[in-house]
Design a protein around this motif. Sequence first.
Motif, PDB file in Angstrom:
ATOM      1  N   SER A 268      -2.889  -3.370  -5.668  1.00 42.98           N
ATOM      2  CA  SER A 268      -2.777  -4.821  -5.552  1.00 42.98           C
ATOM      3  C   SER A 268      -4.040  -5.426  -4.944  1.00 42.98           C
ATOM      4  CB  SER A 268      -1.560  -5.194  -4.701  1.00 42.98           C
ATOM      5  OG  SER A 268      -1.666  -4.650  -3.392  1.00 42.98           O
TER       6      SER A 268
ATOM      7  N   ASN B  78       2.656  -1.951   5.448  1.00 42.13           N
ATOM      8  CA  ASN B  78       1.795  -1.811   4.276  1.00 42.13           C
ATOM      9  C   ASN B  78       1.626  -3.151   3.561  1.00 42.13           C
ATOM     10  OD1 ASN B  78       1.665   0.886   4.835  1.00 42.13           O
ATOM     11  ND2 ASN B  78       3.005   1.546   3.169  1.00 42.13           N
TER      12      ASN B  78
ATOM     13  N   THR C 170       0.253  -2.620  -2.508  1.00 48.04           N
ATOM     14  CA  THR C 170       1.210  -1.953  -3.396  1.00 48.04           C
ATOM     15  C   THR C 170       0.455  -1.239  -4.507  1.00 48.04           C
ATOM     16  OG1 THR C 170       1.484  -3.984  -4.689  1.00 48.04           O
ATOM     17  CG2 THR C 170       3.073  -3.586  -2.921  1.00 48.04           C
TER      18      THR C 170
ATOM     19  N   THR D 109       0.862   0.810  -8.286  1.00 53.00           N
ATOM     20  CA  THR D 109       1.671   1.118  -9.461  1.00 53.00           C
ATOM     21  C   THR D 109       1.074   2.327 -10.166  1.00 53.00           C
ATOM     22  OG1 THR D 109       0.376  -0.471 -10.784  1.00 53.00           O
ATOM     23  CG2 THR D 109       2.428  -1.260  -9.805  1.00 53.00           C
TER      24      THR D 109
ATOM     25  N   LYS E 285       4.281   7.421  -3.939  1.00 56.26           N
ATOM     26  CA  LYS E 285       3.863   6.020  -3.875  1.00 56.26           C
ATOM     27  C   LYS E 285       3.772   5.550  -2.418  1.00 56.26           C
ATOM     28  CE  LYS E 285       5.758   1.430  -5.083  1.00 56.26           C
ATOM     29  NZ  LYS E 285       4.574   0.785  -5.700  1.00 56.26           N
ATOM     30  N   GLU E 286       4.813   5.838  -1.649  1.00 56.92           N
ATOM     31  CA  GLU E 286       4.839   5.420  -0.247  1.00 56.92           C
ATOM     32  C   GLU E 286       3.722   6.099   0.550  1.00 56.92           C
ATOM     33  OE1 GLU E 286       7.879   5.397   3.619  1.00 56.92           O
ATOM     34  OE2 GLU E 286       8.566   6.131   1.671  1.00 56.92           O
TER      35      GLU E 286
ATOM     36  N   GLU F  44       0.369   4.481  -0.405  1.00 57.68           N
ATOM     37  CA  GLU F  44       0.289   3.112   0.112  1.00 57.68           C
ATOM     38  C   GLU F  44       0.043   3.116   1.623  1.00 57.68           C
ATOM     39  OE1 GLU F  44       3.105   0.731  -3.164  1.00 57.68           O
ATOM     40  OE2 GLU F  44       3.927   1.292  -1.207  1.00 57.68           O
TER      41      GLU F  44
END
Length: 627
Positions: A283, A442, A445, A447, A454-455, A458
């Motif tokens: 992001s 966090n 983000t 994708t 993912k976590e 991030e």
Amino acid sequence: MFINIKSLKSKLLKKGSFSKAILFSFIISVVACFILQFFQLSHNIWAVTNWIVQNIGIFVLSFVFIFFLQLFLLSIIGNLYYSSTVTFIILVAIGYSNSKKISVLGEPLYPIDFYQIRNIKSLFEMIGGSVSLLHIIGILLLCGTFVYLYKKLPKMKVSIRLRVITFTLSIFVIYSYLHFSEGFINVLAAGAGVEVVLWNQPENYETNGFVFGLLSNLENNVMEEPEAYSEETINQIVEKYKLKANEYNKQRNVLTKGEKPNIIFVMDETFWDPTRLESLSFSEDPIKELYEIMSKHSSGLLLSPEFGGNTANVEFEALTGLSMYNLIPSSIPYQQSLSKESAFPSIVSLLEDKGYDTLAIHPYKKVFYSRDSVYSALGFNSFLGETDMKHISRLSENAYVSDQAVVDEVLDKLQNTDSPMFIHAVTMQNHLPIQAGRHGTNSITITGLEGELKEELETYSQGIKQSALAMRNLTDALSELTEPTIVVFFGDHLPSFSTSVYEEAGFTKADPHESERLKSETPLFIYSNFSMEKRALNTMSPAFLGVTLLDMLEQPLSPYYAMLQDIKSRIPGLKLDVMVDSDNNIKTELTAEEKSLLEEYKLIQYDLLKGKKYSCPLMFNDSDMHQ
């Protein structure tokens, strides 16, 4: 496997006490060896069984070694059950540590890791140590089994005479195993199928089992003596580079006109650009603040000699100019060599001789990697650990000291010291484990990944975002400082994520050299608050940071740094599994001249780390350098 206690007891009672002790020790050794392999092979019983079937000779030799360790303890302690318990607990702890290290760093346990035994609690925390309910149940079952067996099995006494005989025999056998490459154990091991693979340690342990994997590294000194090593050869190399240094120095003017700039090395823990994972979308760019600095100053990429850990090896290169390329794989020269030195030539000692106040900052325990003794040998006047620092802010309650706190500490020292300073700051903020909330909420983000991956990424990205902001704060503050100051910033290595993030994100390339390069490159920049030539640093090894800095400041070079300049001009990226040439391309073949250069480099490195130090002080004589 079920043990018929009555049957076993009956058999033991028919034999002498010593025979019973031998049988019991044998059983303990087999079980312990199985458990070590269980931890080595990802807790997979079927994989262990299959490995034993395919490598029965190696397994037998492995548990024989454990058997004699058990007999050695028996001869010392005198009580079979106590010695068995001690042996078993130690081996299970070692096996578990090995499993944990493999899961976090992708590497097995090395003998050198036992240097950190005094820091076991901190090590456990650093790698995300936790004990699951399954672990607790397993420990309780083992304890219960031992208690049950001790109550049911007959008491056994071993006479002093037999203990002395056992001690002597076990010492002989254990010594033979510890030096197995030199004696009859090597013949037996080779016949059993042991093939030592030092350049690929995970394969070494998987192929040969944990016991021989560990033993094969015991004799793994930092370097083997080169065939050409002699005082005459070293003197020839020194004379060659004295002439080279004179050639370089005739062309130089001191850029700072006699004023000595402050120099700050910032080695940022696990700092890397995750947007290089091409299949993922972010992001926002986590390190956009850093790239803004890099766009205005000399910048490039550091070719780290490590992946996921062994930070000390990166700073070893950066501070000494020596290369991990010349060392035996799995070496940690700080602990194996430098910790035994009272003085060792480095960029630190060079600057100290020029009147610099030299300071090391590491916001953690000072004894890790023997830094408390190594830093003194390298020439640091002082060393601030976590308990010595004035600034110790954190991004969350359970986090390590933040990079911003290190920046504040650096600025505080610069503003309160009259002498020019060399500061080497090793940060901790982004050290493993990567735990949710460690770096605050966090704000990025990602994708292309799901679930825990993912976590994890991030959370990591949030941490390096904060690190980039801290570096921006540092350079902004230095821009207001009247004293000329330089910052050399670099990430020490890529993060070792808990699972295959790199593979799932398409990071692995068809060319293994390209993959290794990607897994080794971290951001690098050289900032100054005064006018200095902006250079494209491309990809370089940390061993060449010192000579690059001296070159950019147009400082005269000693013969040693003239040698580094020669090597850097041809192979600025030097790592065992990948090399990068002066055009920033991967290099797969060396010319005869390059091989000769690297052989000279290796000889000097051996002379300093293991040899007679014939090259000191002539190779480092900077008496002609401008003051």
